[in-house]
Design an enzyme around this catalytic site. Structure first.
Site, short mmCIF file in Angstrom:
data_model
loop_
_atom_site.label_atom_id
_atom_site.label_comp_id
_atom_site.label_asym_id
_atom_site.label_seq_id
_atom_site.Cartn_x
_atom_site.Cartn_y
_atom_site.Cartn_z
N MET A 179 27.71 37.66 32.84
CA MET A 179 26.27 37.42 32.74
C MET A 179 25.70 38.29 31.61
SD MET A 179 24.92 36.51 36.51
CE MET A 179 24.79 38.15 37.18
N GLY A 180 26.57 38.72 30.72
CA GLY A 180 26.12 39.51 29.58
C GLY A 180 25.93 40.96 29.94
N LEU A 206 27.29 43.44 28.45
CA LEU A 206 28.70 43.80 28.59
C LEU A 206 28.90 45.31 28.69
CD1 LEU A 206 30.48 41.34 26.13
CD2 LEU A 206 29.81 40.98 28.51
N HIS A 207 29.80 45.70 29.58
CA HIS A 207 30.14 47.11 29.76
C HIS A 207 31.66 47.24 29.79
CE1 HIS A 207 30.98 45.88 33.81
NE2 HIS A 207 29.72 45.65 34.10
N GLY A 231 33.81 47.44 32.02
CA GLY A 231 34.52 46.55 32.94
C GLY A 231 34.77 45.20 32.29
N HIS A 232 33.74 44.62 31.67
CA HIS A 232 33.91 43.34 30.98
C HIS A 232 34.90 43.48 29.83
CE1 HIS A 232 29.54 42.87 32.35
NE2 HIS A 232 30.17 41.91 32.98
N GLN A 281 22.49 32.24 41.46
CA GLN A 281 23.17 33.23 42.31
C GLN A 281 22.27 34.42 42.65
OE1 GLN A 281 26.32 33.92 39.17
NE2 GLN A 281 26.24 36.00 39.96
N LYS A 308 36.07 44.62 41.25
CA LYS A 308 34.90 45.28 41.82
C LYS A 308 34.14 44.30 42.73
CE LYS A 308 30.45 47.03 40.86
NZ LYS A 308 29.80 45.72 40.89
N VAL A 312 36.91 49.15 36.71
CA VAL A 312 36.82 50.25 35.74
C VAL A 312 35.78 51.24 36.26
CG1 VAL A 312 36.19 50.83 33.36
CG2 VAL A 312 37.51 48.76 33.83
O1 PAF Z 1 30.55 38.42 38.09
C1 PAF Z 1 29.66 37.90 37.38
O2 PAF Z 1 29.22 38.45 36.37
C2 PAF Z 1 29.09 36.55 37.77
O3 PAF Z 1 29.03 36.42 39.15
C3 PAF Z 1 29.86 35.36 37.15
C4 PAF Z 1 31.28 35.30 37.65
C5 PAF Z 1 29.86 35.49 35.63
C6 PAF Z 1 29.18 34.05 37.51
O4 PAF Z 1 27.86 34.00 37.06
#
Ligand code: PAF
Length: 290
Positions: free
Chosen positions: A31-32, A34-35, A37-38, A62, A150, A177
């Site tokens: 969901m952008g 970014l840290h 972990g991503h 969500q 996580k 992470v």
């Molecule tokens: O873990 C997330 O960042 C979100 O739940 C995902 C998997 C990108 C879905 O929107």
């Protein structure tokens, strides 16, 4: 770093060509904001796959009505830079209308696994996650998709989704992470004030004590009470749940022992933190043999 905003552009001018040249495609859904972990997911995808798509989409379905959809950080230019440095090849950043046209009326739901833990406290959350992840997998058609441990329940739910719907993709789960003090890296950590940030690592410390008890043979119920007691000593936490559950079914371990995953969710002020520790039998056998 190329940023693509439409499904047609992604499919026709990119994925089709990458596939035609026999390359493996990896997808890191995010969901952008970014840290680390991503970035660890993007790095892992870059090692295994030839072409790595990082999706950036703050998925409205969500988030509950009282949750942080509006204030969730949006920083696409920075994300593109970080994703490129970590080995991403393309950012897919669709608009809300691209993902959910006005007459959108199809939902994807995984039953049972989504009923406990975060699912019972965030109604509709997992329906939003499984719907958007299904769309992303259909759009990108990756060979592998990467998720962090996580969000353990999310990972298990997505594995089940893919298994049940016979989707031709491998779901790869990778370890959480952590910051130097043990706090699980999360976008929402930036909402914490100084005092809350200082208290936050206690969540992982409490889980570590629970894991120690589990390794010594404590039942799930006992492990939960060890963790709860420690969390209660940090008055800033409002605990939502502490549960020791089965690694695959997410059912409570109750009187049973390992393997288990100890999961917890707690608020610090308005910020909801989740974390978990997985205790596998093999790891304990290896410790005892060593
Ligand atoms: O873990 C997330 O960042 C979100 O739940 C995902 C998997 C990108 C879905 O929107």
């Amino acid at each position: 770093m190329r940023i693509v905003e439409t499904i047609s552009e992604l499919r026709v001018s990119t994925i089709a060509q990458v596939r035609a040249s026999g390359k493996l495609v990896g997808l890191v859904p995010t969901m952008g904001a970014l840290h680390a972990g991503h970035l660890s997911l993007i790095e892992a995808a870059n090692q295994r796959d030839d072409f790595v798509v990082v999706s950036v989409f703050v998925n409205p379905t969500q988030f509950g009505p009282d949750e942080d959809y509006q204030r969730y950080p949006r920083q696409l230019a920075r994300d593109a830079q970080l994703a490129e440095q970590a080995g991403g090849d393309l950012i897919f950043a669709p608009s809300r209308a691209e993902m959910y046209p006005d007459d959108h009326s199809t939902w994807v739901e995984v039953e049972e696994l989504t009923e406990g833990l975060c699912g019972s406290l965030r109604p509709g959350h997992f329906r939003g996650v499984t719907t958007v992840v299904t769309k992303l997998l259909n759009i990108v058609q990756p060979d592998r998709a990467y998720f962090g441990e996580k969000d353990y329940q999310q990972l298990i739910v997505i594995k089940r989704l893919v298994r049940d719907l016979k989707m031709p993709v491998e779901i790869v789960g990778l370890p959480t992470v952590r910051e130097a003090d043990g706090l699980a890296v999360s976008t929402r950590n930036q909402y914490l004030d100084t005092q809350q940030r200082a208290a936050a690592p206690r969540l992982y410390q409490a889980l570590q004590h629970g894991a120690q008890a589990a390794r010594k043979g404590a039942s799930g119920t006992k492990v939960e009470s060890v963790v709860r007691k420690l969390l209660a000593s940090e008055l800033r936490f409002t605990v939502q749940y502490v549960q020791a559950v089965d690694l695959e079914t997410l059912q409570p371990r109750g009187q049973a022992g390992v393997p288990m995953v100890i999961t917890a969710a707690a608020y610090l002020g308005d910020t909801r933190l989740i974390d978990n520790i997985k205790i596998e039998e093999d790891a304990i056998n290896a410790e005892n043999d060593g």
